[in-house]
Motif scaffolding. Structure first.
Motif, PDB file in Angstrom:
ATOM      1  N   ARG A  25      -0.812  -2.329  -5.089  1.00 27.39           N
ATOM      2  CA  ARG A  25      -0.581  -1.614  -3.845  1.00 27.39           C
ATOM      3  C   ARG A  25      -0.180  -0.163  -4.102  1.00 27.39           C
ATOM      4  O   ARG A  25      -0.601   0.744  -3.374  1.00 27.39           O
ATOM      5  CB  ARG A  25       0.505  -2.332  -3.043  1.00 27.39           C
ATOM      6  N   LEU A  26       0.608   0.068  -5.136  1.00 28.60           N
ATOM      7  CA  LEU A  26       1.007   1.431  -5.481  1.00 28.60           C
ATOM      8  C   LEU A  26      -0.203   2.257  -5.881  1.00 28.60           C
ATOM      9  O   LEU A  26      -0.362   3.404  -5.452  1.00 28.60           O
ATOM     10  CB  LEU A  26       2.037   1.416  -6.602  1.00 28.60           C
ATOM     11  N   GLY A  29      -2.378   2.511  -2.546  1.00 25.69           N
ATOM     12  CA  GLY A  29      -1.771   3.050  -1.341  1.00 25.69           C
ATOM     13  C   GLY A  29      -1.241   4.464  -1.448  1.00 25.69           C
ATOM     14  O   GLY A  29      -1.115   5.157  -0.434  1.00 25.69           O
ATOM     15  N   HIS A  30      -0.921   4.894  -2.675  1.00 25.32           N
ATOM     16  CA  HIS A  30      -0.362   6.237  -2.833  1.00 25.32           C
ATOM     17  C   HIS A  30      -1.515   7.229  -2.937  1.00 25.32           C
ATOM     18  O   HIS A  30      -1.945   7.615  -4.026  1.00 25.32           O
ATOM     19  CB  HIS A  30       0.532   6.299  -4.069  1.00 25.32           C
ATOM     20  N   GLU A  34      -0.106  10.797   1.226  1.00 27.71           N
ATOM     21  CA  GLU A  34       1.230  10.613   0.666  1.00 27.71           C
ATOM     22  C   GLU A  34       1.561  11.716  -0.339  1.00 27.71           C
ATOM     23  O   GLU A  34       2.680  12.249  -0.356  1.00 27.71           O
ATOM     24  CB  GLU A  34       1.325   9.243  -0.014  1.00 27.71           C
ATOM     25  N   GLU A  55       5.389   3.206  -1.829  1.00 27.51           N
ATOM     26  CA  GLU A  55       4.837   1.885  -1.510  1.00 27.51           C
ATOM     27  C   GLU A  55       5.907   0.813  -1.717  1.00 27.51           C
ATOM     28  O   GLU A  55       5.764  -0.102  -2.510  1.00 27.51           O
ATOM     29  CB  GLU A  55       3.598   1.611  -2.355  1.00 27.51           C
ATOM     30  N   PHE A  67       4.381  -3.105   2.932  1.00 29.10           N
ATOM     31  CA  PHE A  67       4.623  -1.949   2.071  1.00 29.10           C
ATOM     32  C   PHE A  67       4.740  -0.675   2.911  1.00 29.10           C
ATOM     33  O   PHE A  67       3.822  -0.324   3.653  1.00 29.10           O
ATOM     34  CB  PHE A  67       3.500  -1.802   1.042  1.00 29.10           C
ATOM     35  N   ASP A  69       5.143   3.448   3.083  1.00 29.66           N
ATOM     36  CA  ASP A  69       4.681   4.562   2.243  1.00 29.66           C
ATOM     37  C   ASP A  69       5.784   5.063   1.318  1.00 29.66           C
ATOM     38  O   ASP A  69       5.577   5.237   0.116  1.00 29.66           O
ATOM     39  CB  ASP A  69       4.191   5.715   3.118  1.00 29.66           C
TER      40      ASP A  69
END
Length: 226
Positions: A25-26, A29-30, A34, A55, A67, A69
């Motif tokens: 996810r990191l 998602g980043h 972000e 995350e 999660f 941000d």
């Protein structure tokens, strides 16, 4: 250290401490929004990413992982920050997903988080507005930890910080000797303590490994703590 290097080290620090879905996810998602928030808003305010978690996994009201941000956790303060683009959050045709997102934000506040929604468009067009609003929001939160922040510095250390502030952020041990009437060894000892606490960084003499002075690392709440 500039933003790019600091951001890389910060991100690698968090990646090394994650496995499985949390790591995935990191990495997924980043993204651009972000990173733009960090560079254009967070970094100009703080100059570091201390206590900021990307995350960040929390459980929603059903116990399912969610999660955020960013979550910022200095002391007892908990702030959840979401960077939101217009398309995914306003034009979302999945009404169930949209409803769940709103319920999660409410639940985060029940769990003790201050929830901040950052418009992606403003990061591009007017980051100074986000900076102003975020400072106004976070300053009262941090003042809850004012006494705790003050106690981490001794009286002499606070005096040294004030001297550095009056000298535009740069300090030599001889300045402390003259201002406080203490000997040079004692002055260096307390300056080194402040380096360890992240308030000073040594500045080397050009072309040499000799430290010629120390640079104050500013925080936007310095005047409240000292």
């Amino acid at each position: 250290m500039g933003f790019a290097e600091e951001h890389h080290q910060w991100l690698e620090y968090h990646k090394k401490r994650r496995t499985g879905e949390r790591l995935d996810r990191l990495e997924r998602g980043h993204g651009h929004g972000e990173q733009m928030f960090l560079e254009r808003v967070w970094w100009p305010i703080f100059g570091n990413m201390d206590n900021l978690h990307p995350e960040y996994e929390v459980a929603d009201w059903r116990g399912r992982p969610y999660f955020v941000d960013f979550v910022w956790k200095p002391g007892q303060v908990k702030v959840a920050i979401e960077v939101k683009g217009y398309g995914p959050h306003v034009q979302n045709t999945d009404r169930t997903r949209y409803r769940q997102e709103l319920n999660r934000e409410t639940y985060l506040q029940i769990a003790g988080y201050r929830v901040v929604a950052v418009p992606y468009d403003d990061l591009e067009s007017s980051p100074e507005l986000i900076i102003s609003l975020l400072k106004a929001l976070l300053t009262p939160c941090l003042l809850k930890n004012k006494d705790e922040g003050s106690r981490q510095f001794t009286s002499i250390e606070r005096d040294i910080l004030r001297i550095a502030s009056r000298k535009n952020g740069f300090l030599r041990p001889v300045d402390v000797v003259k201002q406080l009437g203490i000997n040079r060894r004692t002055a260096r000892k307390y300056i080194n303590f402040l380096c360890e606490k992240g308030k000073f960084k040594p500045v080397l003499e050009q072309g040499s490994n000799r430290v010629c002075r120390y640079e104050l690392i500013h925080s936007f709440l310095d005047s409240e703590v000292w």
